[in-house]
Design a protein around this motif. Structure first.
Motif, PDB file in Angstrom:
ATOM      1  N   ASP A 284       0.853  -1.192   0.000  1.00  0.00           N
ATOM      2  CA  ASP A 284       0.000   0.000   0.000  1.00  0.00           C
ATOM      3  C   ASP A 284       0.883   1.234   0.000  1.00  0.00           C
ATOM      4  O   ASP A 284       1.996   1.215   0.553  1.00  0.00           O
ATOM      5  CB  ASP A 284      -0.901  -0.001   1.244  1.00  0.00           C
ATOM      6  N   THR A 285       0.411   2.320  -0.620  1.00  0.00           N
ATOM      7  CA  THR A 285       1.160   3.577  -0.642  1.00  0.00           C
ATOM      8  C   THR A 285       0.310   4.752  -0.185  1.00  0.00           C
ATOM      9  O   THR A 285       0.754   5.898  -0.288  1.00  0.00           O
ATOM     10  CB  THR A 285       1.694   3.861  -2.059  1.00  0.00           C
ATOM     11  N   ARG A 286      -0.894   4.513   0.319  1.00  0.00           N
ATOM     12  CA  ARG A 286      -1.790   5.621   0.655  1.00  0.00           C
ATOM     13  C   ARG A 286      -1.197   6.509   1.752  1.00  0.00           C
ATOM     14  O   ARG A 286      -1.263   7.740   1.676  1.00  0.00           O
ATOM     15  CB  ARG A 286      -3.153   5.084   1.086  1.00  0.00           C
ATOM     16  N   ARG A 287      -0.612   5.917   2.773  1.00  0.00           N
ATOM     17  CA  ARG A 287      -0.033   6.716   3.851  1.00  0.00           C
ATOM     18  C   ARG A 287       1.174   7.506   3.353  1.00  0.00           C
ATOM     19  O   ARG A 287       1.390   8.652   3.772  1.00  0.00           O
ATOM     20  CB  ARG A 287       0.382   5.807   5.008  1.00  0.00           C
ATOM     21  N   ILE A 288       1.959   6.907   2.469  1.00  0.00           N
ATOM     22  CA  ILE A 288       3.118   7.607   1.914  1.00  0.00           C
ATOM     23  C   ILE A 288       2.662   8.833   1.151  1.00  0.00           C
ATOM     24  O   ILE A 288       3.239   9.933   1.293  1.00  0.00           O
ATOM     25  CB  ILE A 288       3.924   6.662   0.997  1.00  0.00           C
ATOM     26  N   ARG A 289       1.612   8.693   0.326  1.00  0.00           N
ATOM     27  CA  ARG A 289       1.096   9.835  -0.440  1.00  0.00           C
ATOM     28  C   ARG A 289       0.530  10.902   0.490  1.00  0.00           C
ATOM     29  O   ARG A 289       0.713  12.100   0.263  1.00  0.00           O
ATOM     30  CB  ARG A 289       0.039   9.359  -1.431  1.00  0.00           C
ATOM     31  N   MET A 290      -0.152  10.476   1.552  1.00  0.00           N
ATOM     32  CA  MET A 290      -0.717  11.435   2.497  1.00  0.00           C
ATOM     33  C   MET A 290       0.391  12.230   3.193  1.00  0.00           C
ATOM     34  O   MET A 290       0.312  13.463   3.302  1.00  0.00           O
ATOM     35  CB  MET A 290      -1.565  10.707   3.537  1.00  0.00           C
ATOM     36  N   LEU A 291       1.436  11.530   3.663  1.00  0.00           N
ATOM     37  CA  LEU A 291       2.542  12.215   4.324  1.00  0.00           C
ATOM     38  C   LEU A 291       3.268  13.136   3.360  1.00  0.00           C
ATOM     39  O   LEU A 291       3.742  14.214   3.752  1.00  0.00           O
ATOM     40  CB  LEU A 291       3.514  11.186   4.908  1.00  0.00           C
ATOM     41  N   ARG A 292       3.352  12.724   2.095  1.00  0.00           N
ATOM     42  CA  ARG A 292       4.013  13.576   1.103  1.00  0.00           C
ATOM     43  C   ARG A 292       3.204  14.845   0.872  1.00  0.00           C
ATOM     44  O   ARG A 292       3.774  15.943   0.762  1.00  0.00           O
ATOM     45  CB  ARG A 292       4.178  12.798  -0.204  1.00  0.00           C
ATOM     46  N   ARG A 293       1.865  14.736   0.814  1.00  0.00           N
ATOM     47  CA  ARG A 293       1.027  15.922   0.654  1.00  0.00           C
ATOM     48  C   ARG A 293       1.172  16.843   1.862  1.00  0.00           C
ATOM     49  O   ARG A 293       1.241  18.075   1.719  1.00  0.00           O
ATOM     50  CB  ARG A 293      -0.434  15.514   0.465  1.00  0.00           C
ATOM     51  N   GLN A 294       1.188  16.256   3.060  1.00  0.00           N
ATOM     52  CA  GLN A 294       1.346  17.070   4.259  1.00  0.00           C
ATOM     53  C   GLN A 294       2.689  17.796   4.260  1.00  0.00           C
ATOM     54  O   GLN A 294       2.765  18.980   4.619  1.00  0.00           O
ATOM     55  CB  GLN A 294       1.207  16.194   5.499  1.00  0.00           C
ATOM     56  N   ARG A 295       3.731  17.092   3.871  1.00  0.00           N
ATOM     57  CA  ARG A 295       5.059  17.711   3.848  1.00  0.00           C
ATOM     58  C   ARG A 295       5.115  18.826   2.813  1.00  0.00           C
ATOM     59  O   ARG A 295       5.679  19.903   3.084  1.00  0.00           O
ATOM     60  CB  ARG A 295       6.129  16.659   3.550  1.00  0.00           C
ATOM     61  N   ASN A 296       4.555  18.596   1.642  1.00  0.00           N
ATOM     62  CA  ASN A 296       4.544  19.635   0.613  1.00  0.00           C
ATOM     63  C   ASN A 296       3.760  20.862   1.090  1.00  0.00           C
ATOM     64  O   ASN A 296       4.159  22.008   0.815  1.00  0.00           O
ATOM     65  CB  ASN A 296       3.943  19.094  -0.679  1.00  0.00           C
ATOM     66  N   ALA A 297       2.642  20.623   1.801  1.00  0.00           N
ATOM     67  CA  ALA A 297       1.870  21.748   2.328  1.00  0.00           C
ATOM     68  C   ALA A 297       2.660  22.514   3.381  1.00  0.00           C
ATOM     69  O   ALA A 297       2.623  23.761   3.421  1.00  0.00           O
ATOM     70  CB  ALA A 297       0.551  21.240   2.920  1.00  0.00           C
ATOM     71  N   ASP A 298       3.382  21.803   4.231  1.00  0.00           N
ATOM     72  CA  ASP A 298       4.202  22.469   5.252  1.00  0.00           C
ATOM     73  C   ASP A 298       5.318  23.285   4.604  1.00  0.00           C
ATOM     74  O   ASP A 298       5.625  24.408   5.042  1.00  0.00           O
ATOM     75  CB  ASP A 298       4.801  21.438   6.208  1.00  0.00           C
ATOM     76  N   ILE A 299       5.947  22.718   3.567  1.00  0.00           N
ATOM     77  CA  ILE A 299       7.021  23.438   2.871  1.00  0.00           C
ATOM     78  C   ILE A 299       6.474  24.681   2.196  1.00  0.00           C
ATOM     79  O   ILE A 299       7.081  25.769   2.247  1.00  0.00           O
ATOM     80  CB  ILE A 299       7.700  22.509   1.850  1.00  0.00           C
ATOM     81  N   ALA A 300       5.290  24.554   1.558  1.00  0.00           N
ATOM     82  CA  ALA A 300       4.677  25.707   0.896  1.00  0.00           C
ATOM     83  C   ALA A 300       4.332  26.801   1.900  1.00  0.00           C
ATOM     84  O   ALA A 300       4.544  27.999   1.633  1.00  0.00           O
ATOM     85  CB  ALA A 300       3.421  25.274   0.139  1.00  0.00           C
ATOM     86  N   ALA A 301       3.813  26.401   3.073  1.00  0.00           N
ATOM     87  CA  ALA A 301       3.489  27.391   4.097  1.00  0.00           C
ATOM     88  C   ALA A 301       4.749  28.076   4.620  1.00  0.00           C
ATOM     89  O   ALA A 301       4.758  29.294   4.868  1.00  0.00           O
ATOM     90  CB  ALA A 301       2.735  26.714   5.247  1.00  0.00           C
ATOM     91  N   ALA A 302       5.824  27.303   4.790  1.00  0.00           N
ATOM     92  CA  ALA A 302       7.083  27.888   5.260  1.00  0.00           C
ATOM     93  C   ALA A 302       7.650  28.861   4.238  1.00  0.00           C
ATOM     94  O   ALA A 302       8.166  29.935   4.592  1.00  0.00           O
ATOM     95  CB  ALA A 302       8.086  26.779   5.563  1.00  0.00           C
ATOM     96  N   ARG A 303       7.559  28.525   2.960  1.00  0.00           N
ATOM     97  CA  ARG A 303       8.068  29.422   1.913  1.00  0.00           C
ATOM     98  C   ARG A 303       7.239  30.695   1.832  1.00  0.00           C
ATOM     99  O   ARG A 303       7.774  31.785   1.600  1.00  0.00           O
ATOM    100  CB  ARG A 303       8.066  28.685   0.576  1.00  0.00           C
ATOM    101  N   GLU A 304       5.930  30.536   2.023  1.00  0.00           N
ATOM    102  CA  GLU A 304       5.083  31.724   2.026  1.00  0.00           C
ATOM    103  C   GLU A 304       5.448  32.650   3.176  1.00  0.00           C
ATOM    104  O   GLU A 304       5.515  33.875   3.020  1.00  0.00           O
ATOM    105  CB  GLU A 304       3.615  31.303   2.128  1.00  0.00           C
TER     106      GLU A 304
END
Length: 319
Positions: A284-304
């Motif tokens: 399964d990769t669902r949790r990996i994709r979820m964590l990746r989305r969360q990390r990308n959102a955190d990075i985007a918020a930090a860059r903003e």
């Protein structure tokens, strides 16, 4: 050089890489975590065992029988303390309620052990856990049901009718067979990878079971020839038991490492480039994709936030 001549070199490579992998993947820490979760399952398991004795057997005789078994591995004072605790547990007015609660707790704590073993195995195969929590823990509860069933059978075999001469001899190969099943369930169903060859008996599981037999024999000899109570006091038996449990879990993790390296050598022999990392399908990769989305959102918020800070600094400089 023929394939037969290369076999010892490959085995030597598998063992060497398994040892390196055990150290690189923190096998010592994984064994310690597994020992902790195993200890959590001991209390509800003991309560369930005592409740069954209270239901099926004379309570006083049940305490005497269990105390006699404990006395073989624990110092006298620890046995007396546990004997008093057992008598208190057996004095429960409704052992059926106690058994129900104990079984529910046992299944949950055993699923915690299976979950920890799955994480340790994922480290060995160098994959992330891709199953969502509900799917992963739900699967581990099913694994726990099977493991607890095997454990109950093992206890029945151990405390079965030992006065039968034939059974006194046959019980040991039966115990070995169920030990093989126990390890096979852990190795097969807990990781997030699908192993290419599902065998009930693998080289790694054989190593783990053999090491467990050696450790168990060593602990038994130590209990016979060394007065560990005189060295550690009333905690002597507990300390020895912890060391035995820790060594057992370390052997289980090391067995997974050995299986992984044997799989690597098989894939290399087939021409695959897996010298650095194995190429195995994941469940399964669902949790990996979820964590990746969360990390990308955190990075985007930090860059903003960073851009806002730069903008304020630029406006301040112009002012």
């Amino acid at each position: 050089m023929t394939g037969t001549e290369r076999t010892p070199v490959r085995w030597q490579m598998a063992v060497r890489r398994a040892w390196h992998g055990f150290m690189r993947h923190d096998g010592i820490d994984s064994a310690a975590a597994l020992t902790f979760f195993a200890l959590l399952a001991l209390l509800p398991g003991s309560l369930a065992l005592v409740s069954v004795f209270a239901i099926l057997d004379d309570r006083d005789r049940a305490v005497d029988d269990l105390a006699a078994v404990l006395d073989t591995v624990l110092p006298d004072q620890a046995t007396r303390d546990l004997e008093g605790l057992l008598r208190e547990l057996l004095s429960l007015n409704n052992p059926y309620v106690a058994l129900t609660i104990a079984l529910l707790l046992l299944i949950w704590t055993t699923s915690g052990y299976a979950t920890a073993f799955g994480r340790a195995t994922n480290k060995v195969f160098e994959v992330e856990e891709g199953r969502p929590f509900w799917a992963f823990r739900g699967r581990m509860i099913l694994v726990a049901l099977l493991l607890d069933l095997l454990g109950a059978i093992v206890i029945t075999v151990l405390f079965g009718p030992g006065d039968w001469p034939v059974w006194a001899v046959l019980r040991w190969p039966v115990l070995l067979a169920f030990a093989v099943l126990f390890v096979a369930v852990l190795y097969t169903f807990t990781p997030n990878v699908v192993r290419p060859q599902r065998r009930w008996v693998s080289v790694g599981s054989s190593f783990a079971i053999l090491f467990w037999i050696v450790v168990t024999g060593g602990v038994a000899l130590y209990a016979v020839f060394v007065d560990h109570g005189a060295v550690y006091g009333s905690l002597g038996g507990v300390i020895v038991g912890l060391l035995w449990l820790y060594a057992t879990n370390a052997a289980l993790v090391a067995g997974v490492e050995l299986d992984a390296e044997i799989t690597r050598l098989q894939q290399i022999a087939e021409g695959e480039d897996v010298a650095r990392s194995l190429d195995l399908p994941v469940r399964d990769t669902r949790r990996i994709r979820m964590l990746r989305r969360q990390r990308n959102a955190d990075i985007a918020a930090a860059r903003e936030l960073q851009n806002d800070a730069k903008g304020r600094a630029a406006r301040g400089g112009r002012g």
